[in-house]
Scaffold this motif. Structure first.
Motif, short mmCIF file in Angstrom:
data_model
loop_
_atom_site.label_atom_id
_atom_site.label_comp_id
_atom_site.label_asym_id
_atom_site.label_seq_id
_atom_site.Cartn_x
_atom_site.Cartn_y
_atom_site.Cartn_z
N SER A 1 39.63 23.56 48.86
CA SER A 1 39.63 25.04 48.79
C SER A 1 40.93 25.67 49.30
O SER A 1 40.95 26.85 49.64
N VAL B 1 43.44 32.05 54.63
CA VAL B 1 44.06 33.24 54.02
C VAL B 1 44.02 34.41 55.01
O VAL B 1 45.02 35.10 55.23
N GLU B 2 42.85 34.60 55.62
CA GLU B 2 42.68 35.66 56.62
C GLU B 2 43.69 35.51 57.76
O GLU B 2 44.31 36.50 58.19
N SER C 1 41.44 22.17 44.92
CA SER C 1 40.09 22.73 44.71
C SER C 1 39.08 22.03 45.61
O SER C 1 38.21 22.68 46.19
N ASP D 1 46.53 30.72 45.29
CA ASP D 1 46.48 31.86 44.36
C ASP D 1 47.08 33.11 44.99
O ASP D 1 47.82 33.85 44.34
N LYS D 2 46.74 33.35 46.27
CA LYS D 2 47.17 34.60 46.93
C LYS D 2 48.58 34.53 47.47
O LYS D 2 49.28 35.55 47.53
N ASP E 1 34.96 26.04 51.76
CA ASP E 1 35.24 27.43 51.37
C ASP E 1 35.48 28.31 52.59
O ASP E 1 36.29 29.24 52.54
N LYS F 1 43.05 26.23 47.28
CA LYS F 1 43.39 26.99 46.07
C LYS F 1 43.38 28.49 46.31
O LYS F 1 44.14 29.23 45.69
N TYR F 2 42.49 28.97 47.24
CA TYR F 2 42.44 30.42 47.50
C TYR F 2 43.79 30.89 48.03
O TYR F 2 44.29 31.95 47.65
N MET F 3 44.39 30.12 48.92
CA MET F 3 45.69 30.49 49.47
C MET F 3 46.79 30.30 48.43
O MET F 3 47.73 31.10 48.35
N GLY G 1 38.95 27.64 53.32
CA GLY G 1 39.83 28.28 52.33
C GLY G 1 40.00 29.77 52.54
O GLY G 1 41.10 30.31 52.43
N HIS G 2 38.89 30.47 52.83
CA HIS G 2 38.96 31.92 53.04
C HIS G 2 39.57 32.25 54.41
O HIS G 2 40.31 33.23 54.56
#
Length: 310
Positions: free
Chosen positions: A37, A16-17, A34, A43-44, A9, A39-41, A12-13
């Protein structure tokens, strides 16, 4: 109490950052959005993060192709699954010296998925490849720093970052990202020589550095104060740090969550042979046998590199 996040995670975060600030960043995963992780990117930024299906070879060659066009691709794949794309890592990435970033999730012993999923071999099979940078963070903050360093324009080589399945150690993980000098480790604890003969240092790579730190805290009660170095890079090795450790301590213990055959302990022995050092060395890590199912805690104990074993 706030719990530390999973390493996946934090990856994943953090991607994106980083991608919000650097438009050259893309993410690729072979069927593990998933689990890894990514998936965060997805989605965004659906136009910059791709799941290519169970096709690890394609994920690596695709990342290489994008890197030829100046993109900074985070190719996010389980350590044990990168084995399927070893040829592509060598031919399509390393030979062309392309700055693909390999984020190797599930490195080390993964627990209940068993022998097919343990990420035992990536240190051994990546450190023999020319042009490769191979790193492992000891905690979440270090993972962020390594990811930040890997995406800088000044980083011209393939860059692998290996991290384990499950939780890290920092509930307050969202630290400011800093560039790390490639091939530079850190000295965490200076050992002290007393009448106990504390002429011993622990050299750890990645997350098991936390087991070493716990062991050192326990040993203080017995009046034993080993030195502790976090290597951070298996390739290139921090030779200045190794010279210091070999000159200051008669006995060295290496700790890694990879196979002891060909791993970081082996790399240190190669360095010592090259420079004529004769220190006594004990290598802790995954033994030369197939490790079965069990929780990570049970398996670290069984393989002899948890805090108690150290």
């Amino acid at each position: 109490l706030p719990q530390p996040p999973k390493y996946q995670d934090v990856f994943g975060h953090t991607i994106v950052e980083l991608a919000e600030k650097n438009e050259k960043i893309f993410g690729i995963t072979p069927a593990m959005p998933s689990g890894s992780s990514l998936k965060y990117m997805m989605d965004k930024m659906p136009d910059r993060a791709f799941d290519v299906g169970i096709a690890e070879q394609h994920a690596v060659t695709g990342s290489a192709g994008m890197a030829t066009q100046g993109m900074k691709v985070f190719c996010n794949v389980y350590s044990s699954f990168l084995q399927r794309a070893y040829d592509q890592v060598i031919h399509d990435v390393a030979i062309q010296q392309l700055p693909v970033i390999f984020c190797l999730d599930r490195a080390g012993l993964v627990g209940d998925d068993g022998p097919t999923h343990h990420g035992c071999y990536d240190i051994a099979y990546l450190r023999c490849i020319p042009n490769m940078i191979l790193s492992a963070p000891m905690n979440e903050s270090e993972l962020r720093n390594l990811m930040y360093t890997a995406q800088l324009d000044s980083t011209k080589n393939p860059f692998a970052i290996r991290y384990p399945r499950g939780e890290g150690v920092m509930p307050e993980w969202k630290t400011e990202m800093k560039e790390i000098e490639i091939g530079k480790g850190r000295k965490l604890t200076a050992g002290s020589r007393g009448k106990e003969g504390n002429d011993i240092a622990i050299l750890s790579f990645g997350h098991p550095g936390n087991f070493a730190a716990a062991a050192i805290r326990d040993l203080k009660n017995d009046g034993i104060h080993p030195g502790h170095y976090d290597l951070r890079f298996a390739k290139p090795l921090d030779e200045a740090l190794l010279h210091e450790a070999c000159q200051q301590y008669e006995k060295l213990i290496t700790v890694e969550d990879g196979t002891v055959k060909g791993g970081i302990g082996s790399a240190i022995l190669e360095f010592m042979a090259e420079h004529g050092y004769k220190n006594e060395v004990r290598i802790l890590g995954i033994p030369d046998r197939l490790v079965e199912h069990g929780t990570p805690k049970e398996l670290h104990k069984e393989c002899g590199y948890d805090a108690a074993a150290i």
